[in-house]
Structures are given as C-alpha cells and as structure tokens.
Design a protein around this motif. Structure first.
Motif, PDB file in Angstrom:
ATOM      1  N   VAL A  21     -25.856  45.140  -6.657  1.00 35.46           N
ATOM      2  CA  VAL A  21     -25.181  45.616  -7.872  1.00 35.46           C
ATOM      3  C   VAL A  21     -23.844  46.261  -7.517  1.00 35.46           C
ATOM      4  O   VAL A  21     -22.788  45.937  -8.092  1.00 35.46           O
ATOM      5  CB  VAL A  21     -26.074  46.618  -8.639  1.00 35.46           C
ATOM      6  CG1 VAL A  21     -25.291  47.254  -9.796  1.00 35.46           C
ATOM      7  CG2 VAL A  21     -27.326  45.930  -9.179  1.00 35.46           C
ATOM      8  N   ILE A  22     -23.902  47.166  -6.535  1.00 39.71           N
ATOM      9  CA  ILE A  22     -22.697  47.912  -6.189  1.00 39.71           C
ATOM     10  C   ILE A  22     -21.600  46.953  -5.697  1.00 39.71           C
ATOM     11  O   ILE A  22     -20.448  47.015  -6.113  1.00 39.71           O
ATOM     12  CB  ILE A  22     -23.004  48.980  -5.120  1.00 39.71           C
ATOM     13  CG1 ILE A  22     -23.947  50.056  -5.730  1.00 39.71           C
ATOM     14  CG2 ILE A  22     -21.726  49.631  -4.584  1.00 39.71           C
ATOM     15  CD1 ILE A  22     -24.581  50.959  -4.700  1.00 39.71           C
ATOM     16  N   ARG A  23     -22.034  46.019  -4.853  1.00 41.86           N
ATOM     17  CA  ARG A  23     -21.101  45.055  -4.282  1.00 41.86           C
ATOM     18  C   ARG A  23     -20.432  44.236  -5.398  1.00 41.86           C
ATOM     19  O   ARG A  23     -19.198  44.060  -5.409  1.00 41.86           O
ATOM     20  CB  ARG A  23     -21.863  44.112  -3.358  1.00 41.86           C
ATOM     21  CG  ARG A  23     -21.047  43.614  -2.196  1.00 41.86           C
ATOM     22  CD  ARG A  23     -22.018  43.356  -1.069  1.00 41.86           C
ATOM     23  NE  ARG A  23     -21.630  42.183  -0.315  1.00 41.86           N
ATOM     24  CZ  ARG A  23     -22.343  41.681   0.706  1.00 41.86           C
ATOM     25  NH1 ARG A  23     -23.505  42.267   1.021  1.00 41.86           N
ATOM     26  NH2 ARG A  23     -21.949  40.643   1.370  1.00 41.86           N
ATOM     27  N   THR A  24     -21.236  43.780  -6.333  1.00 38.53           N
ATOM     28  CA  THR A  24     -20.694  42.954  -7.417  1.00 38.53           C
ATOM     29  C   THR A  24     -19.714  43.757  -8.262  1.00 38.53           C
ATOM     30  O   THR A  24     -18.621  43.290  -8.598  1.00 38.53           O
ATOM     31  CB  THR A  24     -21.839  42.438  -8.307  1.00 38.53           C
ATOM     32  OG1 THR A  24     -22.938  42.066  -7.488  1.00 38.53           O
ATOM     33  CG2 THR A  24     -21.389  41.249  -9.126  1.00 38.53           C
ATOM     34  N   GLY A 123     -31.121  33.872  -9.808  1.00 35.60           N
ATOM     35  CA  GLY A 123     -30.025  33.120  -9.187  1.00 35.60           C
ATOM     36  C   GLY A 123     -28.791  33.988  -8.908  1.00 35.60           C
ATOM     37  O   GLY A 123     -28.506  34.927  -9.673  1.00 35.60           O
ATOM     38  N   PHE A 124     -28.090  33.705  -7.795  1.00 34.29           N
ATOM     39  CA  PHE A 124     -26.936  34.497  -7.388  1.00 34.29           C
ATOM     40  C   PHE A 124     -25.798  34.434  -8.411  1.00 34.29           C
ATOM     41  O   PHE A 124     -25.245  35.474  -8.796  1.00 34.29           O
ATOM     42  CB  PHE A 124     -26.440  34.003  -6.022  1.00 34.29           C
ATOM     43  CG  PHE A 124     -25.209  34.687  -5.546  1.00 34.29           C
ATOM     44  CD1 PHE A 124     -25.200  36.053  -5.268  1.00 34.29           C
ATOM     45  CD2 PHE A 124     -24.011  33.965  -5.374  1.00 34.29           C
ATOM     46  CE1 PHE A 124     -24.046  36.687  -4.816  1.00 34.29           C
ATOM     47  CE2 PHE A 124     -22.855  34.615  -4.925  1.00 34.29           C
ATOM     48  CZ  PHE A 124     -22.879  35.965  -4.647  1.00 34.29           C
TER      49      PHE A 124
ATOM     50  N   ARG B 524     -32.128  35.557  -3.292  1.00 35.19           N
ATOM     51  CA  ARG B 524     -31.121  34.716  -3.932  1.00 35.19           C
ATOM     52  C   ARG B 524     -29.744  35.387  -3.928  1.00 35.19           C
ATOM     53  O   ARG B 524     -28.709  34.750  -3.685  1.00 35.19           O
ATOM     54  CB  ARG B 524     -31.528  34.364  -5.360  1.00 35.19           C
ATOM     55  CG  ARG B 524     -32.775  33.477  -5.448  1.00 35.19           C
ATOM     56  CD  ARG B 524     -32.519  32.072  -4.914  1.00 35.19           C
ATOM     57  NE  ARG B 524     -31.628  31.301  -5.748  1.00 35.19           N
ATOM     58  CZ  ARG B 524     -32.038  30.534  -6.772  1.00 35.19           C
ATOM     59  NH1 ARG B 524     -33.329  30.458  -7.075  1.00 35.19           N
ATOM     60  NH2 ARG B 524     -31.172  29.857  -7.479  1.00 35.19           N
ATOM     61  N   GLY B 525     -29.776  36.697  -4.183  1.00 35.89           N
ATOM     62  CA  GLY B 525     -28.513  37.438  -4.225  1.00 35.89           C
ATOM     63  C   GLY B 525     -27.778  37.373  -2.880  1.00 35.89           C
ATOM     64  O   GLY B 525     -26.606  37.011  -2.804  1.00 35.89           O
ATOM     65  N   ASN B 547     -30.261  39.478   7.561  1.00 34.16           N
ATOM     66  CA  ASN B 547     -31.375  40.417   7.791  1.00 34.16           C
ATOM     67  C   ASN B 547     -32.031  40.844   6.482  1.00 34.16           C
ATOM     68  O   ASN B 547     -33.245  40.982   6.389  1.00 34.16           O
ATOM     69  CB  ASN B 547     -30.866  41.657   8.531  1.00 34.16           C
ATOM     70  CG  ASN B 547     -30.696  41.353  10.014  1.00 34.16           C
ATOM     71  OD1 ASN B 547     -31.297  40.393  10.519  1.00 34.16           O
ATOM     72  ND2 ASN B 547     -29.857  42.134  10.682  1.00 34.16           N
ATOM     73  N   ARG B 548     -31.142  41.082   5.491  1.00 33.49           N
ATOM     74  CA  ARG B 548     -31.692  41.463   4.196  1.00 33.49           C
ATOM     75  C   ARG B 548     -32.638  40.405   3.676  1.00 33.49           C
ATOM     76  O   ARG B 548     -33.722  40.685   3.181  1.00 33.49           O
ATOM     77  CB  ARG B 548     -30.550  41.659   3.177  1.00 33.49           C
ATOM     78  CG  ARG B 548     -29.715  42.894   3.448  1.00 33.49           C
ATOM     79  CD  ARG B 548     -30.563  44.118   3.148  1.00 33.49           C
ATOM     80  NE  ARG B 548     -29.975  45.294   3.723  1.00 33.49           N
ATOM     81  CZ  ARG B 548     -29.574  46.328   2.969  1.00 33.49           C
ATOM     82  NH1 ARG B 548     -29.703  46.309   1.673  1.00 33.49           N
ATOM     83  NH2 ARG B 548     -29.073  47.375   3.545  1.00 33.49           N
ATOM     84  N   ILE B 549     -32.189  39.160   3.803  1.00 29.75           N
ATOM     85  CA  ILE B 549     -33.009  38.049   3.310  1.00 29.75           C
ATOM     86  C   ILE B 549     -34.324  37.984   4.077  1.00 29.75           C
ATOM     87  O   ILE B 549     -35.412  37.919   3.483  1.00 29.75           O
ATOM     88  CB  ILE B 549     -32.249  36.712   3.445  1.00 29.75           C
ATOM     89  CG1 ILE B 549     -31.036  36.707   2.522  1.00 29.75           C
ATOM     90  CG2 ILE B 549     -33.175  35.528   3.114  1.00 29.75           C
ATOM     91  CD1 ILE B 549     -30.066  35.584   2.788  1.00 29.75           C
ATOM     92  N   ALA B 550     -34.234  38.115   5.411  1.00 27.75           N
ATOM     93  CA  ALA B 550     -35.439  38.014   6.233  1.00 27.75           C
ATOM     94  C   ALA B 550     -36.447  39.098   5.865  1.00 27.75           C
ATOM     95  O   ALA B 550     -37.641  38.842   5.700  1.00 27.75           O
ATOM     96  CB  ALA B 550     -35.059  38.114   7.714  1.00 27.75           C
TER      97      ALA B 550
END
Lengths: 149, 729
Positions: A21-24, A123-124, B524-525, B547-550
């Motif tokens: 969220v922060i990044r976006t 979804g991203f 996904r993000g 790493n976050r995904i893993a």
C-alpha cells in the motif's frame, strides 16, 4: 488543501500488505505521509493521544484512515466504532481495506459508519489501480471537513 | 258377704296385713260380744246388764273400725281400735269392782294389740295400761270403788280361758304374718336378683372409700369381660387394674373427683378383658342414700359399647379415608400439572417434593436420581430444613441392598418398611430421627429406572395399600416428566451444539477466505513489483520482493496444513488409552528441548500426575502447543521458568492440570479472544493464530475445559481438565 501536508493513517497487521500500500501510494505521489500502525490498539492510542502518544497534542490528525478489519489486540470494527463514537474523530473518513469479502463484514462496517469498504484485489494491476483511484478520490476530489487536526 | 270380706288393696303388703288384722279382730269382737250377751243370762245372771252395756258399745265401735279400714283410713282405724279395747277393759274392770276383777287381764291383750299396731311406741300403750291399773288400785284402797261382783270359780276360769285363747290367737296371727312377710320378701329378692342378673348390663356396687372398692358385681361381668366374678370382690380394686393404659389416669381422676363431689359418675372408657381383648365400657354410677339422706354406696352400671364404638370408628375411618382419597386425587392432579408444565428438572423435583409432603403431611419426602456412572443415587430434591442440609452435603446412596432407596432402584420394586426399627435394610439417617415408617418407590420411565422417591412418616405403619398405589402413580408421573424434561434438555443441548458448530463453520469459512487470501494478495502484489524491479534493474529490491513472495508461500503452506489438522480433530479420533499424564509431559518437553535450551528456560515439573484416559497424539499436541506458546511469549524475562503441574480436581472429579510461565502475560480483556481461530495478539510474533484454537478443541473433544489466569507482565497459567480412567473394582 492547498499546500497542506496530506496525512494517511494505515492500520494493517500484515507488513507485506502495508508495504504494498505504502509503495503504491508513494509512487503516485498522492500522499505526503503515510503512518503505519500494526494493530488497532496503537492506532487508537495515536488518535486519542494516549499511552505512548500522550501529551503529543500537535500530532496531526489524518485526512483519511485506511483500516484493515482483522487486527491483533483491538479488532478493526472496534477501532471503527471508537472513531465514530468520538466527537473529535468521527468526521475523519474511514476506508475499510481488507481481504474479507464476507457480507457480514461489509454490513458491520457500514453499520458502524464506515465511509467506504474496499476489498484488496488479488491481481497486481488491480491493486495498483485501486490505490490510484483511492488516492485520487479521497485525497484529491473529496473535500475534507477540517483544516488541521 | 264375699265383697265385705275382700279387703281393698292398700298398696303395700305390710299395710294389707295390718288391715286384715284389724278387720279380723273387729269382726271377732262383734262375734264375741254377741256370744257374751247370749251366754251371760245363763251362766252369770247378775252380769246380764253389764254384758248388754258392753256389747252396746263394742258392736257399733267395731263396725266403725271396719268402715274405717274399708275407707283405707288404717291409722285412724288402729287408734280407734286400740282406744276402744282399752276403754272396754277399763270399763269392765271398774264396773266389775276394781283391780281384782279377772277382766283386768284384758290390758295384756290391749298391750299385745297396741304393740302390733304402733310398732314403734309400745311404751305409751304400756304406760296408759299401767296408769289405769294403778289408778284403779288407789280407787279401791280409798274405797271409791268397791268390789260388787263376786266371781264364781267357773266364771273366773271361763274369763281366764277366754283371754288365753285371745292371746294365743293374736300371737299366731303375728307369727303367721311374719312368716308371710318373710316368704314375700324372699320372693321379692329372688325377683329383683333375677332381674338384676338378666339385664344386658353389669351392675356393681362400690363402697364409699376414695378408691371405690367393689363389694358386689353382677355375673354378667363374666360374659363381657371374661374374668370370674370373684376376681372383682376378692381384689376390690381389680377394676382399676384392668383399665386400658391410655384411659386409666383419666378414669381414676374422674372417680376420685366424683367420690368427693358425690356427683353421678358417667364415662366411656376402655378396659383390657381376658385374652387382651379391648372392651369399651359405658360406666354410669349413682350414689345410693338411706331414708335419712346418708350416702350408702355407689350403684353402677357397666354397658359393653364395644360394637357401638367399632361402628363409630369405622365411620370415622371411612370419612378419614374419603378425605385422604380426595387429597390424593388433588395432589395427583397438582403433580400431573407440575409434571406437564415444568420442563426443567431443577424446578420440577422440588415442586413435586413439596406438593406431596404438604398434601399428605408426611415427615419427609426426597427424590433421588441415578448418577451418570450408574453407581450412586444422588439426592436431587428434598423437603424441609433437613432436606436442605442433606442436599448441601451432597447426600447420595450406593445402588446396593444396604439402603431402602438403593434396594428399590436395584430391584425396580417398591420397598416398604412400616416400622423402620424392624427393617434392617433402611439407611439410618441421623438428620431424620423421627422416621417410623418409610417407603421407597422406583422412578421408572420407559422401562428404565432413573431414580427413586422416598417418603417417610413419623407414624408407624403410615402407608396403606391405597396410599402406596397413589404414591406409585405419582412416582410414575414424575418419572415420565423427568424423562420428558431430560429429552427436552438433551434437545436444547443438541440444538446449542449444532448452533455452535454452525458458528464455528461460519467462522472457519470466513477466516479461510480472509486469511488464505492474504498471502495471495502479497504474492501477486510483489510479483507485480518483481517485473518492475527487473525492468529497472534494481536487483536489491528484486531480492527483497522475492523473499516476500517466498515467505508468503511458506505461510500459506503452514496455514493450509494447520487448517487440515484442525478439521481432522473432530473427525478422526484415536481410541482413548489410560496413560500417566507425567509420561506425556516428559515426551513433550523432550520434543521441545531445542527451543527450551535456546531460550535458557528452566522446566519445573511438579508433583504426582494422575492417569488420564485420552487420545495420546492429540493431548501431546496440546502440551506442545502450550509449551511453545509459553516459550514464544517469554519476552525479556531474565529468569524464564515454565512450570507444569496438577492442581486437584474439579467438581466432576476430573484432574486440573496447568502450564505456567513467567513471561509477558496476557491482558484479561483479551482472554475471550485468544482461543478464537486466527486471532493473534501480537503480529510481531510468528504464528498463524490456530494453535490455541486447536488446543481448545482437543480439550473439549475429551470432555474437558480450558481456561487461563494471566495479567499483563505477570506471566500466564493455562489450566485444563482431562478425563480419568474408570477405577477398577
């Protein structure tokens, strides 16, 4: 709102989500500042200026609060209730941002005067789009009830 | 002629005899006077004139006496007659020349007749006659009267003989009368006696002493009481010795009272007749006085009123029985109403107990229900203060022959002790000291004994067959009501369980949708950012995002495993085994020895652990989870300790076990939430929020409970209970 620093309060226990969220929000330069709280208790302490925030009367009140529902210690709904029951705070728009699609949660949120209810998209691209729109709407288009906190 | 000779009845035998005497004497005088008048001119010519004068007086006077007797003026007749005789003798003596005349002997006749007539005053007659003789002697001595007649020896002899005959006649009449009177009185006595001894009651005579000793008792006493008649007179106080013990004091008191007041005595009381028969007597006694008003004796009558009393008693019994029946019907109706309207066992039993005790006025009523193990009959409701105390003490009886209740449940039969002193089976209860009779009735519903009702009375033999039938009917009603209440409670329980299962399922789907979605959003993000990182060439960020995904994938994996585990708890149950709890503790501690050593945590294992009857693997999970939690939340405690121990048993007899740490503790306001699925208190500490939910479910599936005692900064103690194996007998 001209020249005024825009403060967003993010209450989110999932650090990964918080980062997303922060990044976006930062990428789109929507908010000047995002304050992240990991649980409901610390968010309330900040808003009510108590415990570790006691005496910090100049703590700016956020322009919008992004609130997750399932939170440790004090649950999201309880945070919402506390805000909406407080004469000082109830004017602040509270946007529920959660993974839950459950009807019960939606109903409970609106019943307790949530200003909006948003489900985090999986979804991203969708996630980014939502954050964009959210920023534009609540921090751009929307007229805020107060100048400063 | 016959009419004249028949005398009127004067009402008494005595008077009739007197009347007959005067009648005969007067008639005799008339006859004698006439004979005298006829014979004198031949035998003593100089006396002819005197004879005529005497006859002239005697005949009318005698007729007068006859008339008086016929008119029933006996007293006047007597006085008149005796005076007449006296006058004749005096006249004859004076005219015959004084004291030496043989006619003077006539005074003897006068006295004899006078005594016969005036029984009580002979002195007067004797006095008058003596006075006349003395006066006559004086008159002759002074010469006022001179002897004019010289009696020839023949005349003297005739006169003497005449007087002898008259005296003889009089005496014979007297003797005859006396004889007659005697016979008559004997006849009378025999008649009275036969009357006395044939009336259907016993007559007795008691003398006047205060104890009223018996002097006479009529023979009927033998018929009504069976004792020989002599028993009453040989021992004059025998009558006081056969009084019924319950009545004796009152009778003696009343007897003493009437002895003083001289009032008539009248009472109904019981005596013990021969062969211990109880006879009801009606006793009426009057004081008998003599002519002068002096009390003589008590004359009493005993009447046997036993059969009358029996009828009275039967009537009273009938009325009593009807009243009782009405009350029983009323109670049965009340019990039935309570049974159909009260669904909660805890309300129904006390209501029924009070209803039965109040309506029948029993000493004590109690209701027992069999416990779950089927070993004890536990008192569930009881009347009165004693009942309350026994309920508080948790009064219960073993289902064995050693108690009435135990026996009646074991044998599915009513047990009745009409005088508990004689029934060795009865459980002697010090709180119910007055119980004299008791019945225990089984509570049978759908053929199964579920408990028993005990009813106790202070009276011996307080329960008739009809009572028992009525009470058994009420017991059946109660049993059915209890069964209905039980089914109702069971259904409510099932509904509740179903509701809670539904809730849990809902919570489960909800949390699954929420919490499984969460890592997906992360994956996904960051995948999206990963592309940006590649295109911007920022490899540091790339690593970070990867790493976050893993870690999100790992988290998802753990979550799925734990969810699977949780869903299996309810479905797969290994058969429970009896294991020493200490063994499970040891195993869990060994398994976690790594983290324990890493955290420098000291383990304290306290005391003796009980045997538990559990699913070994599941309970091992409980211990591992709780110990891991304690390790995780130890905080910065410089001297960390985890203590495992047993703390007695709960109300159901299950052992209470605990795991205590001196870590960060949990604020009491979160205690409700910590067992909920995916509820985590501290996001900074790793975990999925399933652990305590799992622990709680496992404990509950074993029929146990789990709770905690903790405050922020003061460590936490988790308590839980587990079932124990049945004791081997």
């Amino acid at each position: 709102m001209v020249g005024e620093p825009i403060l967003v309060m993010l209450v989110e226990d999932n650090v990964d989500h918080a980062e997303l969220v922060i990044r976006t929000l930062e990428e789109h330069r929507i908010a000047n500042k995002v304050r992240h709280f990991l649980d409901g208790q610390s968010a309330l302490d900040y808003l009510f200026r108590r415990e570790e925030y006691a005496g910090q009367e100049n703590n700016p009140r956020p322009h919008v609060i992004l609130l997750d529902l399932r939170l440790p210690r004090v649950d999201g709904i309880d945070v919402l209730k506390a805000i909406k029951e407080s004469d000082e705070l109830k004017a602040i728009p509270v946007v529920i941002l959660t993974t839950s699609e459950a009807e019960k949660d939606v109903a409970r949120a609106y019943y307790n005067h949530a200003n909006s209810y948003l489900v985090k998209p999986v979804g991203f691209e969708e996630f980014k789009k939502l954050m964009d729109d959210l920023g534009f709407y609540w921090l751009g288009w929307n007229t805020h009830p107060h100048g400063k906190g | 002629m016959g009419r004249i000779l028949n005398l009127p009845d004067l009402g008494s035998e005595d008077l009739n005899i007197q009347a007959r005497l005067y009648y005969r004497l007067s008639a005799g005088l008339i006859v004698l006077s006439l004979i005298f008048v006829i014979l004198t001119p031949f035998l003593a010519p100089p006396l002819t004139q005197r004879a005529l004068i005497i006859a002239g007086v005697v005949v009318p006077a005698s007729l007068c006496v006859l008339w008086l007797v016929r008119r029933k003026k006996l007293r006047y007749a007597a006085v008149f007659f005796v005076s007449l005789l006296w006058l004749i003798v005096t006249l004859a003596s004076v005219t015959a020349g004084g004291i030496s005349a043989p006619v003077t002997l006539g005074y003897v006749i006068v006295i004899l007749i006078g005594v016969l007539t005036f029984k009580k005053r002979p002195y007067f007659i004797v006095g008058i006659c003596a006075l006349a003789v003395v006066l006559m002697a004086l008159a002759q001595m002074t010469g006022v009267v001179t002897q004019t007649v010289e009696y020839s020896p023949v005349a003297r002899a005739i006169i003497y003989v005449f007087f002898f005959v008259v005296a003889g006649l009089l005496q014979s009449i007297t003797a005859m009368n006396t004889q007659q009177l005697l016979v008559k009185s004997r006849e009378n006595e025999a008649r009275y006696r036969s009357l006395l001894e044939n009336i259907p009651a016993t007559i007795y005579i008691n003398s006047l002493q205060p104890e009223a000793p018996t002097t006479y008792v009529s023979p009927q006493v033998e018929k009504i009481l069976g004792y020989p008649r002599r028993a009453f007179t040989d021992d004059p106080l025998f009558w006081t010795k056969i009084l019924h013990p319950d009545d004796a004091a009152l009778v003696k008191q009343q007897s003493r009272r009437t002895s003083e007041s001289l009032e008539p005595f009248s009472m109904e009381y019981r005596v013990i007749a021969k062969e211990n028969r109880v006879v009801w007597l009606k006793d009426d006694a009057l004081l008998v006085y003599d002519e002068n008003g002096k009390p003589l004796y008590w004359l009493g009558v005993w009447t046997d009123i036993t059969s009358l009393k029996q009828v009275e008693d039967e009537q009273a019994d009938l009325v009593h029985g009807l009243t009782k029946r009405t009350i029983q019907l009323q109670t049965a109706a009340d019990v039935a109403r309570a049974a159909t309207s009260i669904l909660d066992i805890n309300d129904l039993l006390p209501s029924v107990v009070e209803l039965i005790r109040d309506h029948f006025e029993y000493y004590y009523v109690g209701m027992f229900l069999i416990d779950e193990a089927g070993e004890w009959a536990v008192l569930r409701a009881a009347s009165g203060e004693m009942g309350r105390q026994m309920l508080e003490m948790g009064h219960r009886l073993k289902l064995e022959d050693s108690s009435m209740v135990g026996w009646c449940i074991k044998h599915k039969q009513a047990r009745i002790a009409l005088d508990v002193g004689e029934d060795a089976v009865r459980f002697v209860n010090p709180l119910l000291p007055l119980t004299r009779s008791e019945i225990a009735l089984p509570l049978i519903a759908h053929g199964n004994v579920i408990g028993a009702m005990t009813i106790q009375s202070e009276k011996p033999a307080a329960f008739s067959r009809v009572d028992i039938t009525a009470l058994q009917a009420m017991a059946d009603l109660v049993a059915n009501a209890l069964e209905n209440a039980r089914l109702f409670t069971e259904r409510v329980g099932l509904n509740k369980e179903l509701e809670s299962q539904n809730e849990e399922l809902e919570r489960f789907t909800y949390t699954v949708s929420h919490d499984l979605r969460s890592p997906l959003v992360t994956i996904r993000g960051f995948l999206g950012y990963l592309r940006q990182d590649v295109s911007s060439g920022d490899m540091t960020r790339f690593d970070h995002d990867l790493n976050r995904i893993a870690s999100a994938v790992d988290k998802m994996q753990t979550l799925l495993n734990e969810l699977l585990e949780l869903s299996r708890i309810g479905r797969i149950a290994n058969p429970p085994e009896a294991i020493p709890f200490g063994e499970l503790v040891r195993e869990a501690v060994e398994l976690l020895s790594g983290p324990l050593e890493a955290g420098k945590i000291r383990m304290e294992i306290n005391g003796a652990f009980p045997m538990v009857l559990v699913d070994r693997l599941r309970v091992a999970e409980v211990l591992q989870n709780l110990i891991s939690n304690a390790i995780k939340f130890m905080g910065d405690q410089p001297n960390p300790v985890i203590e495992i121990g047993a703390a007695g048993t709960d109300a159901d007899g299950k052992p209470i076990l605990y795991i205590r740490d001196n870590g960060v503790g949990i604020d009491p306001k979160y205690h409700d939430r910590i067992f909920g699925l995916f509820n985590r208190l501290d996001p900074s500490i790793e975990g999925t929020g399933i652990g305590l939910t799992l622990v709680k479910r496992i404990v509950e599936i074993h029929g146990g409970r789990i709770w905690l005692d903790s405050e922020l900064g003061r460590g936490a103690t988790f308590y839980f209970t587990l079932p124990i194996p049945e004791p081997k007998i």
